[in-house]
Design a protein around this motif. Structure first.
Motif, PDB file in Angstrom:
ATOM      1  N   ARG A 340       0.715  -1.256  -0.100  1.00 20.41           N
ATOM      2  CA  ARG A 340       0.021   0.039   0.113  1.00 20.41           C
ATOM      3  C   ARG A 340       0.770   1.195  -0.145  1.00 20.41           C
ATOM      4  NH1 ARG A 340      -4.151  -2.483   4.247  1.00 20.41           N
ATOM      5  NH2 ARG A 340      -3.375  -4.426   4.247  1.00 20.41           N
ATOM      6  N   SER A 341       2.136   1.134   0.185  1.00 15.96           N
ATOM      7  CA  SER A 341       3.003   2.143   0.179  1.00 15.96           C
ATOM      8  C   SER A 341       4.332   2.054  -0.804  1.00 15.96           C
ATOM      9  CB  SER A 341       3.525   2.638   1.509  1.00 15.96           C
ATOM     10  OG  SER A 341       3.913   3.769   1.507  1.00 15.96           O
ATOM     11  N   PRO A 342       4.147   1.689  -2.120  1.00 19.45           N
ATOM     12  CA  PRO A 342       5.231   1.092  -2.989  1.00 19.45           C
ATOM     13  C   PRO A 342       6.346   2.029  -3.094  1.00 19.45           C
ATOM     14  CG  PRO A 342       3.365   1.916  -4.128  1.00 19.45           C
ATOM     15  CD  PRO A 342       2.904   2.080  -2.689  1.00 19.45           C
ATOM     16  N   LEU A 343       6.496   3.107  -2.746  1.00 21.06           N
ATOM     17  CA  LEU A 343       7.783   4.121  -3.046  1.00 21.06           C
ATOM     18  C   LEU A 343       8.555   3.950  -1.441  1.00 21.06           C
ATOM     19  CD1 LEU A 343       6.460   7.468  -4.525  1.00 21.06           C
ATOM     20  CD2 LEU A 343       7.469   5.473  -5.447  1.00 21.06           C
ATOM     21  N   HIS A 344       8.038   3.286  -0.707  1.00 19.08           N
ATOM     22  CA  HIS A 344       8.837   2.901   0.769  1.00 19.08           C
ATOM     23  C   HIS A 344       9.504   1.503   0.332  1.00 19.08           C
ATOM     24  CE1 HIS A 344       7.678   6.001   3.598  1.00 19.08           C
ATOM     25  NE2 HIS A 344       6.354   6.021   2.552  1.00 19.08           N
ATOM     26  N   SER A 345      10.711   1.311   1.031  1.00 22.34           N
ATOM     27  CA  SER A 345      11.414   0.019   0.785  1.00 22.34           C
ATOM     28  C   SER A 345      10.841  -1.117   1.610  1.00 22.34           C
ATOM     29  CB  SER A 345      12.838   0.403   1.342  1.00 22.34           C
ATOM     30  OG  SER A 345      13.028   0.589   2.518  1.00 22.34           O
ATOM     31  N   ARG A 346      10.010  -0.787   2.518  1.00 19.09           N
ATOM     32  CA  ARG A 346       9.585  -1.923   3.594  1.00 19.09           C
ATOM     33  C   ARG A 346       7.932  -1.859   3.375  1.00 19.09           C
ATOM     34  NH1 ARG A 346      12.697  -3.530   7.670  1.00 19.09           N
ATOM     35  NH2 ARG A 346      10.894  -5.081   7.855  1.00 19.09           N
ATOM     36  N   GLY A 347       7.279  -1.733   2.438  1.00 18.89           N
ATOM     37  CA  GLY A 347       5.848  -1.606   2.210  1.00 18.89           C
ATOM     38  C   GLY A 347       5.077  -2.717   2.078  1.00 18.89           C
ATOM     39  N   TRP A 348       5.753  -4.003   2.037  1.00 22.33           N
ATOM     40  CA  TRP A 348       4.805  -5.263   1.813  1.00 22.33           C
ATOM     41  C   TRP A 348       4.181  -6.119   2.985  1.00 22.33           C
ATOM     42  CZ3 TRP A 348       3.775  -6.054  -3.125  1.00 22.33           C
ATOM     43  CH2 TRP A 348       4.858  -5.471  -4.238  1.00 22.33           C
ATOM     44  N   ASP A 349       2.993  -6.297   2.669  1.00 21.81           N
ATOM     45  CA  ASP A 349       2.389  -7.083   3.655  1.00 21.81           C
ATOM     46  C   ASP A 349       2.801  -8.642   3.713  1.00 21.81           C
ATOM     47  OD1 ASP A 349       0.799  -5.062   4.390  1.00 21.81           O
ATOM     48  OD2 ASP A 349      -0.951  -5.629   3.508  1.00 21.81           O
ATOM     49  N   ARG A 350       2.429  -9.230   4.665  1.00 18.39           N
ATOM     50  CA  ARG A 350       2.855 -10.753   4.734  1.00 18.39           C
ATOM     51  C   ARG A 350       1.945 -11.283   3.776  1.00 18.39           C
ATOM     52  NH1 ARG A 350       1.709 -12.256  10.963  1.00 18.39           N
ATOM     53  NH2 ARG A 350       0.412 -10.362  10.653  1.00 18.39           N
ATOM     54  N   PRO A 351       2.330 -12.568   2.842  1.00 16.53           N
ATOM     55  CA  PRO A 351       1.693 -12.841   1.807  1.00 16.53           C
ATOM     56  C   PRO A 351       0.423 -13.891   2.343  1.00 16.53           C
ATOM     57  CG  PRO A 351       3.774 -14.214   2.070  1.00 16.53           C
ATOM     58  CD  PRO A 351       3.758 -13.069   3.080  1.00 16.53           C
ATOM     59  N   TRP A 352      -0.478 -13.880   1.136  1.00 19.23           N
ATOM     60  CA  TRP A 352      -1.675 -14.748   1.421  1.00 19.23           C
ATOM     61  C   TRP A 352      -1.476 -15.835   0.591  1.00 19.23           C
ATOM     62  CZ3 TRP A 352      -6.666 -13.769  -1.825  1.00 19.23           C
ATOM     63  CH2 TRP A 352      -7.710 -14.592  -1.827  1.00 19.23           C
ATOM     64  N   ILE A 353      -1.471 -17.292   0.991  1.00 17.00           N
ATOM     65  CA  ILE A 353      -1.170 -18.417   0.149  1.00 17.00           C
ATOM     66  C   ILE A 353      -2.425 -18.569  -0.559  1.00 17.00           C
ATOM     67  CG2 ILE A 353      -0.312 -20.873   0.200  1.00 17.00           C
ATOM     68  CD1 ILE A 353       1.809 -18.597   0.999  1.00 17.00           C
ATOM     69  N   ILE A 354      -2.282 -18.744  -2.059  1.00  9.95           N
ATOM     70  CA  ILE A 354      -3.525 -19.044  -2.916  1.00  9.95           C
ATOM     71  C   ILE A 354      -3.401 -20.206  -3.333  1.00  9.95           C
ATOM     72  CG2 ILE A 354      -3.993 -16.631  -3.136  1.00  9.95           C
ATOM     73  CD1 ILE A 354      -2.731 -16.922  -5.696  1.00  9.95           C
ATOM     74  N   HIS A 355      -2.284 -20.977  -3.165  1.00 10.57           N
ATOM     75  CA  HIS A 355      -2.192 -22.335  -3.743  1.00 10.57           C
ATOM     76  C   HIS A 355      -1.086 -23.073  -2.774  1.00 10.57           C
ATOM     77  CE1 HIS A 355      -1.832 -26.127  -5.876  1.00 10.57           C
ATOM     78  NE2 HIS A 355      -0.372 -25.867  -5.865  1.00 10.57           N
ATOM     79  N   SER A 356      -1.417 -23.943  -2.107  1.00 13.49           N
ATOM     80  CA  SER A 356      -0.400 -24.768  -1.074  1.00 13.49           C
ATOM     81  C   SER A 356       0.232 -25.854  -1.929  1.00 13.49           C
ATOM     82  CB  SER A 356      -1.230 -25.140   0.243  1.00 13.49           C
ATOM     83  OG  SER A 356      -1.707 -24.144   0.905  1.00 13.49           O
ATOM     84  N   GLY A 357       1.381 -26.102  -2.108  1.00 19.44           N
ATOM     85  CA  GLY A 357       1.995 -26.933  -2.859  1.00 19.44           C
ATOM     86  C   GLY A 357       2.760 -26.527  -3.851  1.00 19.44           C
ATOM     87  N   PRO A 358       3.497 -27.439  -4.913  1.00 15.20           N
ATOM     88  CA  PRO A 358       4.171 -26.855  -5.976  1.00 15.20           C
ATOM     89  C   PRO A 358       3.728 -25.823  -6.804  1.00 15.20           C
ATOM     90  CG  PRO A 358       4.243 -29.301  -5.828  1.00 15.20           C
ATOM     91  CD  PRO A 358       3.302 -28.795  -4.844  1.00 15.20           C
ATOM     92  N   SER A 359       4.462 -24.699  -6.780  1.00 13.12           N
ATOM     93  CA  SER A 359       4.295 -23.343  -7.433  1.00 13.12           C
ATOM     94  C   SER A 359       5.464 -22.764  -8.446  1.00 13.12           C
ATOM     95  CB  SER A 359       3.680 -22.491  -6.473  1.00 13.12           C
ATOM     96  OG  SER A 359       2.599 -22.916  -5.810  1.00 13.12           O
TER      97      SER A 359
END
Length: 406
Positions: A340-359
């Motif tokens: 939500r704050s892409p010009l900052h170096s630390r703006g990423w949320d923790r990921p939501w897993i949308i496929h558990s397994g080989p990807s």
């Protein structure tokens, strides 16, 4: 460091539709690319058709057309090959589509490699056997023009300094100023000895191929100064309306590589390690897309972000979504990260897993009309090469999932 993967209560994963599936004969589909055509409500899904899983056995590009229905579902038509996307005695790889909205022209970039020449052989010998090509369509991919080989006009003599190169894979982007941007990377040869590259000095660097005249002519930007490989790009508009081109690239140091350009991709300043985005030991392609933030942010979500270390700063008119396997060790557990704050170096949320397994590889698209994201991804139960699947989800789902795990 790096964000810890998260799931919603019960491990909810959006439903998948298999578009391309490995055949009993060994024919394998790899390297997905996705584009959404707003005017006709159409998805075009691209992939490589290979006689085996090996890169050197790539054969031809294939495409499936998906029609968006009123209820939000997608009706997929049969797969079709694109025989015009080729050069004689070459194999076709790395589909990278971009839509030019002014002339309503769809460009599909790709690379053609001579015979079965592998990437590694080109790197070792320093003999580039790759060509830069595209096909175009004025009717949303129903018909295509013959392939254009633009290697000489775009790269010219610089190609002798590259062991090999490629575009994307994944989608390109059109900036607000009309510029078309195709993400690319090249294995640069800094030193030669008796015509051969000096070992361990040849490594990939990301760059752009761009057009300022709606796709009539194409040009090449400057390479990043740091190691960076397969990449995708997105435009970030700040609160003053200024454009920043964001690059997210495959890397080999445990984390992704990020960079920003203030001149629409001519060159990028100060590439950095994205320490919230983990990378597998040998790396993997990832997908990124920019989109306008919602007008209203749920109060629970705003409060949770206020107490987090990642700032919820109104410094841009753009948020980013990034998709990539979340495991530090291998290609598995496909995750979606929100910034939500892409010009900052630390703006990423923790990921939501949308496929558990080989990807594996993936590509994202965004539909403004219903505020919905769609993606293609390599995935499976035992191997990520089993299928390429299509999936859709909303920003609300992404934000609710992250809020539950804060």
């Amino acid at each position: 460091m790096g964000n810890t993967p998260s799931k919603s209560d019960g491990g909810y994963e959006p439903p998948k539709t298999t578009l391309f599936e490995k055949e009993p004969s060994g024919v394998t589909y790899r390297i997905p690319a996705l584009v959404y055509l707003r005017r006709s409500g159409t998805f075009l899904a691209f992939a490589e058709k290979r006689t085996s899983s090996r890169d050197s056995d790539a054969k031809v590009l294939v495409m499936r057309r998906g029609l968006q229905r009123d209820d939000g579902s997608v009706q997929w038509l049969s797969s079709e090959e694109l025989p015009m996307a080729c050069l004689p005695n070459h194999r076709t790889m790395n589909p990278c589509p971009v839509f030019e909205k002014n002339t309503r022209t769809l460009f599909l970039f790709f690379v053609c490699i001579l015979g079965h020449t592998s990437e590694n052989r080109q790197i070792i010998t320093g003999k580039n056997k790759t060509r830069l090509c595209y096909i175009s369509s004025g009717d949303d991919g129903h018909t295509w023009n013959e392939a254009e080989d633009v290697t000489q006009s775009v790269i010219g003599e610089t190609i002798h300094k590259w062991a090999t190169f490629a575009v994307g894979p994944g989608h390109g982007v059109q900036l607000e100023n009309g510029r078309l941007v195709i993400p690319a990377y090249a294995y640069y040869i800094p030193y030669r000895c008796f015509c051969f590259p000096v070992p361990h000095t040849v490594y990939p660097r990301a760059l752009t191929v761009y057009s300022t005249d709606f796709g009539k002519t194409w040009h090449m930007g400057k390479m990043l100064h740091k190691r960076s490989c397969e990449c995708e790009m997105a435009e970030i508009i700040d609160h003053e309306g200024r454009s920043h081109l964001y690059c997210n690239a495959r890397n080999f140091g445990g984390y992704r590589r990020e960079a920003l350009s203030e001149n629409s991709g001519v060159f990028f300043d100060k590439p950095r390690m994205a320490r919230e985005l983990v990378e597998q030991p040998r790396g993997c392609q990832g997908s990124v897309i920019g989109f306008p933030p919602p007008e209203f942010i749920p109060s629970e979500d705003a409060e949770s972000k206020a107490s987090d270390t990642s700032p919820l700063s109104p410094d841009t008119q753009t948020w980013l979504l990034f998709m990539h396997p979340t495991s530090k060790h291998c290609r598995r557990d496909m995750g979606v990260y929100l910034n939500r704050s892409p010009l900052h170096s630390r703006g990423w949320d923790r990921p939501w897993i949308i496929h558990s397994g080989p990807s594996g590889y993936s590509d994202l698209a965004y539909n403004r009309e219903n505020d919905q994201f769609s993606c293609l991804m390599e995935c499976g139960k035992e191997s990520e090469l089993e299928q390429i699947a299509f999936m859709s989800f909303t920003l609300k789902e992404v934000m609710q999932t992250n809020r539950k795990t804060c």
